[in-house]
Write a protein that holds these residues in place. Sequence first.
Motif, PDB file in Angstrom:
ATOM      1  N   CYS A   1       0.817  -1.217   0.000  1.00  0.00           N
ATOM      2  CA  CYS A   1       0.000   0.000   0.000  1.00  0.00           C
ATOM      3  C   CYS A   1       0.849   1.265   0.000  1.00  0.00           C
ATOM      4  N   CYS A   2       2.144   1.137   0.137  1.00  0.00           N
ATOM      5  CA  CYS A   2       3.033   2.292   0.196  1.00  0.00           C
ATOM      6  C   CYS A   2       3.827   2.368  -1.103  1.00  0.00           C
ATOM      7  N   PHE A   3       3.796   3.539  -1.714  1.00  0.00           N
ATOM      8  CA  PHE A   3       4.430   3.677  -3.024  1.00  0.00           C
ATOM      9  C   PHE A   3       4.716   5.146  -3.287  1.00  0.00           C
ATOM     10  N   ASP A   4       5.528   5.376  -4.295  1.00  0.00           N
ATOM     11  CA  ASP A   4       5.764   6.714  -4.817  1.00  0.00           C
ATOM     12  C   ASP A   4       5.039   6.838  -6.150  1.00  0.00           C
ATOM     13  N   CYS A   5       4.858   8.056  -6.585  1.00  0.00           N
ATOM     14  CA  CYS A   5       4.200   8.311  -7.863  1.00  0.00           C
ATOM     15  C   CYS A   5       5.228   8.840  -8.856  1.00  0.00           C
ATOM     16  N   SER A   6       5.261   8.248 -10.018  1.00  0.00           N
ATOM     17  CA  SER A   6       6.178   8.703 -11.073  1.00  0.00           C
ATOM     18  C   SER A   6       5.374   8.961 -12.340  1.00  0.00           C
ATOM     19  N   PRO A   7       5.740   9.993 -13.105  1.00  0.00           N
ATOM     20  CA  PRO A   7       4.999  10.291 -14.333  1.00  0.00           C
ATOM     21  C   PRO A   7       5.104   9.151 -15.337  1.00  0.00           C
ATOM     22  N   CYS A   8       4.098   9.027 -16.145  1.00  0.00           N
ATOM     23  CA  CYS A   8       4.110   8.001 -17.186  1.00  0.00           C
ATOM     24  C   CYS A   8       5.231   8.299 -18.181  1.00  0.00           C
ATOM     25  N   PRO A   9       5.876   7.259 -18.706  1.00  0.00           N
ATOM     26  CA  PRO A   9       6.916   7.480 -19.718  1.00  0.00           C
ATOM     27  C   PRO A   9       6.337   8.116 -20.975  1.00  0.00           C
ATOM     28  N   GLU A  10       7.218   8.489 -21.863  1.00  0.00           N
ATOM     29  CA  GLU A  10       6.804   9.140 -23.100  1.00  0.00           C
ATOM     30  C   GLU A  10       5.858   8.238 -23.896  1.00  0.00           C
ATOM     31  N   ASN A  11       4.807   8.862 -24.398  1.00  0.00           N
ATOM     32  CA  ASN A  11       3.805   8.204 -25.242  1.00  0.00           C
ATOM     33  C   ASN A  11       3.033   7.118 -24.485  1.00  0.00           C
ATOM     34  N   GLU A  12       2.958   7.231 -23.156  1.00  0.00           N
ATOM     35  CA  GLU A  12       2.139   6.330 -22.350  1.00  0.00           C
ATOM     36  C   GLU A  12       1.210   7.165 -21.479  1.00  0.00           C
ATOM     37  N   ILE A  13       0.050   6.607 -21.165  1.00  0.00           N
ATOM     38  CA  ILE A  13      -0.956   7.353 -20.421  1.00  0.00           C
ATOM     39  C   ILE A  13      -1.500   6.506 -19.274  1.00  0.00           C
ATOM     40  N   SER A  14      -2.152   7.174 -18.331  1.00  0.00           N
ATOM     41  CA  SER A  14      -2.973   6.516 -17.317  1.00  0.00           C
ATOM     42  C   SER A  14      -4.120   7.464 -17.017  1.00  0.00           C
TER      43      SER A  14
ATOM     44  N   GLU B   1      -0.282  15.991 -20.406  1.00  0.00           N
ATOM     45  CA  GLU B   1      -0.580  15.499 -19.058  1.00  0.00           C
ATOM     46  C   GLU B   1      -0.532  13.987 -18.966  1.00  0.00           C
ATOM     47  N   HIS B   2      -0.338  13.299 -20.073  1.00  0.00           N
ATOM     48  CA  HIS B   2      -0.311  11.829 -20.122  1.00  0.00           C
ATOM     49  C   HIS B   2      -1.612  11.232 -19.587  1.00  0.00           C
ATOM     50  N   ILE B   3      -2.730  11.857 -19.965  1.00  0.00           N
ATOM     51  CA  ILE B   3      -4.039  11.392 -19.504  1.00  0.00           C
ATOM     52  C   ILE B   3      -4.776  10.631 -20.598  1.00  0.00           C
ATOM     53  N   HIS B   4      -4.687  11.100 -21.840  1.00  0.00           N
ATOM     54  CA  HIS B   4      -5.347  10.402 -22.931  1.00  0.00           C
ATOM     55  C   HIS B   4      -4.514  10.523 -24.201  1.00  0.00           C
ATOM     56  N   CYS B   5      -4.828   9.664 -25.162  1.00  0.00           N
ATOM     57  CA  CYS B   5      -4.106   9.620 -26.435  1.00  0.00           C
ATOM     58  C   CYS B   5      -4.810  10.497 -27.465  1.00  0.00           C
ATOM     59  N   ILE B   6      -4.020  11.152 -28.270  1.00  0.00           N
ATOM     60  CA  ILE B   6      -4.533  12.036 -29.312  1.00  0.00           C
ATOM     61  C   ILE B   6      -4.097  11.477 -30.664  1.00  0.00           C
ATOM     62  N   ASP B   7      -5.012  11.561 -31.620  1.00  0.00           N
ATOM     63  CA  ASP B   7      -4.685  11.094 -32.968  1.00  0.00           C
ATOM     64  C   ASP B   7      -3.531  11.917 -33.540  1.00  0.00           C
ATOM     65  N   LYS B   8      -2.568  11.234 -34.098  1.00  0.00           N
ATOM     66  CA  LYS B   8      -1.423  11.913 -34.707  1.00  0.00           C
ATOM     67  C   LYS B   8      -1.819  12.533 -36.052  1.00  0.00           C
ATOM     68  N   THR B   9      -1.156  13.628 -36.370  1.00  0.00           N
ATOM     69  CA  THR B   9      -1.363  14.294 -37.646  1.00  0.00           C
ATOM     70  C   THR B   9      -0.467  13.652 -38.698  1.00  0.00           C
ATOM     71  N   VAL B  10      -1.096  13.288 -39.810  1.00  0.00           N
ATOM     72  CA  VAL B  10      -0.325  12.704 -40.907  1.00  0.00           C
ATOM     73  C   VAL B  10       0.511  13.801 -41.548  1.00  0.00           C
ATOM     74  N   SER B  11       1.799  13.603 -41.611  1.00  0.00           N
ATOM     75  CA  SER B  11       2.716  14.645 -42.064  1.00  0.00           C
ATOM     76  C   SER B  11       3.497  14.171 -43.283  1.00  0.00           C
ATOM     77  N   PHE B  12       3.442  14.966 -44.333  1.00  0.00           N
ATOM     78  CA  PHE B  12       4.291  14.774 -45.514  1.00  0.00           C
ATOM     79  C   PHE B  12       4.376  16.126 -46.220  1.00  0.00           C
TER      80      PHE B  12
ATOM     81  N   GLN C   1       7.041  13.821 -32.423  1.00  0.00           N
ATOM     82  CA  GLN C   1       5.926  13.747 -31.483  1.00  0.00           C
ATOM     83  C   GLN C   1       4.650  14.297 -32.115  1.00  0.00           C
ATOM     84  N   GLY C   2       3.601  13.516 -32.070  1.00  0.00           N
ATOM     85  CA  GLY C   2       2.289  13.961 -32.543  1.00  0.00           C
ATOM     86  C   GLY C   2       2.100  13.872 -34.034  1.00  0.00           C
ATOM     87  N   HIS C   3       3.049  13.294 -34.744  1.00  0.00           N
ATOM     88  CA  HIS C   3       2.925  13.227 -36.199  1.00  0.00           C
ATOM     89  C   HIS C   3       3.242  11.820 -36.702  1.00  0.00           C
ATOM     90  N   ILE C   4       2.517  11.441 -37.725  1.00  0.00           N
ATOM     91  CA  ILE C   4       2.836  10.229 -38.479  1.00  0.00           C
ATOM     92  C   ILE C   4       3.451  10.683 -39.790  1.00  0.00           C
TER      93      ILE C   4
END
Length: 753
Positions: free
Chosen positions: A436-449, A469-480, A633-636
């Motif tokens: 029940c005892c723990f520390d809180c660490s931010p989610c790694p890059e491109n991961e959410i909770s 904020e690493h809360i939700h995933c956003i659709d990437k923008t197609v880039s060319f 980041q944020g682009h395909i």
Amino acid sequence: MSFHFEIISSSCKIVPQLHRCLEHSTNLHDITPNYNCIKSKSCIVVVTGPNWVVSSIFAKVMDSNIPPQVLQLTFGPFHPILSDHDQFPFLYQMAPENTSLPMAMVSLIFYFSWNWIGLTISDNDQGIQFFSYLRTEMEKSILCFAFVNMIPLNIHLYKLRAEVYYNQILTSSSNVVIIYGETDSTLSVSFRMWTSRGLQRIWVTTSQFDVTTSKSDSLPEWFHGTLAFAHHHAEISGFKNFIQSKNPLKYSDEYLAGLEWMNFNCGVSASMCKTLRNCSSNSSLEWMIAQTFDMAFSDDSYDIYNAVYTMAHVYHEALLQPMGNQEEHRSNCLKLNSLLRKTHFTNPVGDRVNMNQKEKLQPEYDIFQIWNFPNGLGLRVKIGMFSPHFPHGQQLQISEDILEWATGSRQMRPSVCSADCGPGFRKFRQEGMAACCFDCSPCPENEISNDTNVDQCVKCPEDQYANAEHIHCIDKTVSFLTYEDPLGMALTLVALCFSAFTSVVLGIFVKHHDTPLVKANNRNLSYTLLVSLIFCFLCPLFFIGHPNAATCMLQQITFGVIFTVAISTVLAKTVTVLLAFKVTTPGRRIRCYLISRAPNFIIVICTLIQIILCAIWLGVSPPSIEIDAKSEQGHIIIVCSKGSMIAFHCVLGYHGSLALGSFIVAFLARNLPDTFNEAKLLTFSMLVFCSVWVTFLPAYHSTKGKVMVAVEVFSILASGAGLLVCIFIPKCYIILLRPERNSLKKLKEKTSS
């Protein structure tokens, strides 16, 4: 049939005291005590409790009688020792075993989102068994003990460690403490000492444990308090009317507070609650007397109630049996014991009573919030119920309205080891720490909770990326590189302008094809070079726009072949100039090659070699579409991969070797005497060409996405512009602005001088 009831003093706890109590009973009634009456053949039924020690001593004393003359029913908390039928064959416990109590307590703890719990129990077999069951249930729900205090029964040993137990609770970060033990024990002494010293916690215990504080002048603490579990049973018919028919004003406050067999199950309205909270300490008792409460037996009183009904059923069954006369049948304890062991019925309030001790019933529990009023009066408010017979997840039922009424809030005080890890964070446990005892660490890059207290963050799909904020995933923008993009638009405009300008230059050369300047510089090779440059400037259009399989192959192959034509044409022009001025002797074989336009074959041969290289490239690993979802980041990024990088560098290397050869030849012919000698122009053009592509390689490999495409397009345009400007702009200047220099006379004058 008549029954005789007799109440023996509660101070009878050891064998000598039991004898004195029974002798005292004999003197009062001038009869022989039932347990040692030799002449009587009656079977005596004794109800003992609530202290299990007294019950066990009494049972052992009575077991010395042969044949047995006493059946013993006990009330009070269930104790596993008394359930040993071999050791106590004529003893029956009316209270059910608390098999579901740990589950009920864990359900309540989980409901209030507590996970850091203190435990204080009596250091005996019953307390250790409860601790074992509770620990098993808590581990299932990932709940943890902040501390475990085992209070010794020996008063002298307890006094030596009393301060240690107090400091353990005082310094602990847990706000919830479970207390499990007997009322008449050192644990009860501890609890009264803790509350008297102002130790405020949320106490979770059972109804048998005396949690009524001493006579205090203070009003109840609403935020803290005691949560007690009591066996569930319905209201006994007529009991409420009986109690309400009595006039409590006849009795003192101490008498009302000492009614152990009566509990106040509060069901008052919100307006009454407001009055209760605002009442003074002197008027609180008077206010409660004036109200109407639902009243019910305590657990001990209810056990006695069931004991009476149990024996009524047993005697009823005994009277119905046809064997022998009724007096003989009734007096036989062995027969009554056999009937008692098989007795099971539903009592008048609808609860099941089963005296078969081998069948373990899982009791239901009512959950009460206990208020300790002045003068030692305790008021119980029922806030919920636990039933192990309901489906999992529905076993605990809490009335939030009553909870808010009883505690002042729907939320109880938190009791956690670590603060919750909110969305965007994950739990990080260090070695040796409790679950029940723990520390809180931010989610790694491109991961959410998006939930609290998650163990692992969730990786976003390839076509999405995590927000800041690493809360939700956003659709990437197609880039060319698109035509609408400012960079793509600028490169397209530059390519079209250069191709148009090259077309104008070609028109000028065609229009003035008979002039000495155009003739002297091999106009056919000039036409070929200009046409190839037009296509070189149009070639970048394959690089701009949404890539597909066709454009990916065309952009590289077209670039490779057309630039080979342009550079090989420059090489042919350079060779032509060198042959024209170095090989002037008539009849020499090399002069025949010059006359027969042999340098023109350089274009064909060089282009054919490049075509072969490109064919191998397409056969081994052709260019294709590449989707890069990781580089930016944020682009395909959609680009055309080169396929075989070796083949790509071979094509560039072949261009470089042709350019280097042209540069060397042009450099050798730079000082040949002639007005229209273009060797210097060719030398400079090849210098520009080589400089562009040498700088292209590091720039190309250090960029990604559409910028990488833009670098290649820019290199194509810059190298093509270098050839156009360095070779043809000076000639156009003479043709258009200095026509007097574009004459055979001027050519001869310069040559003769």
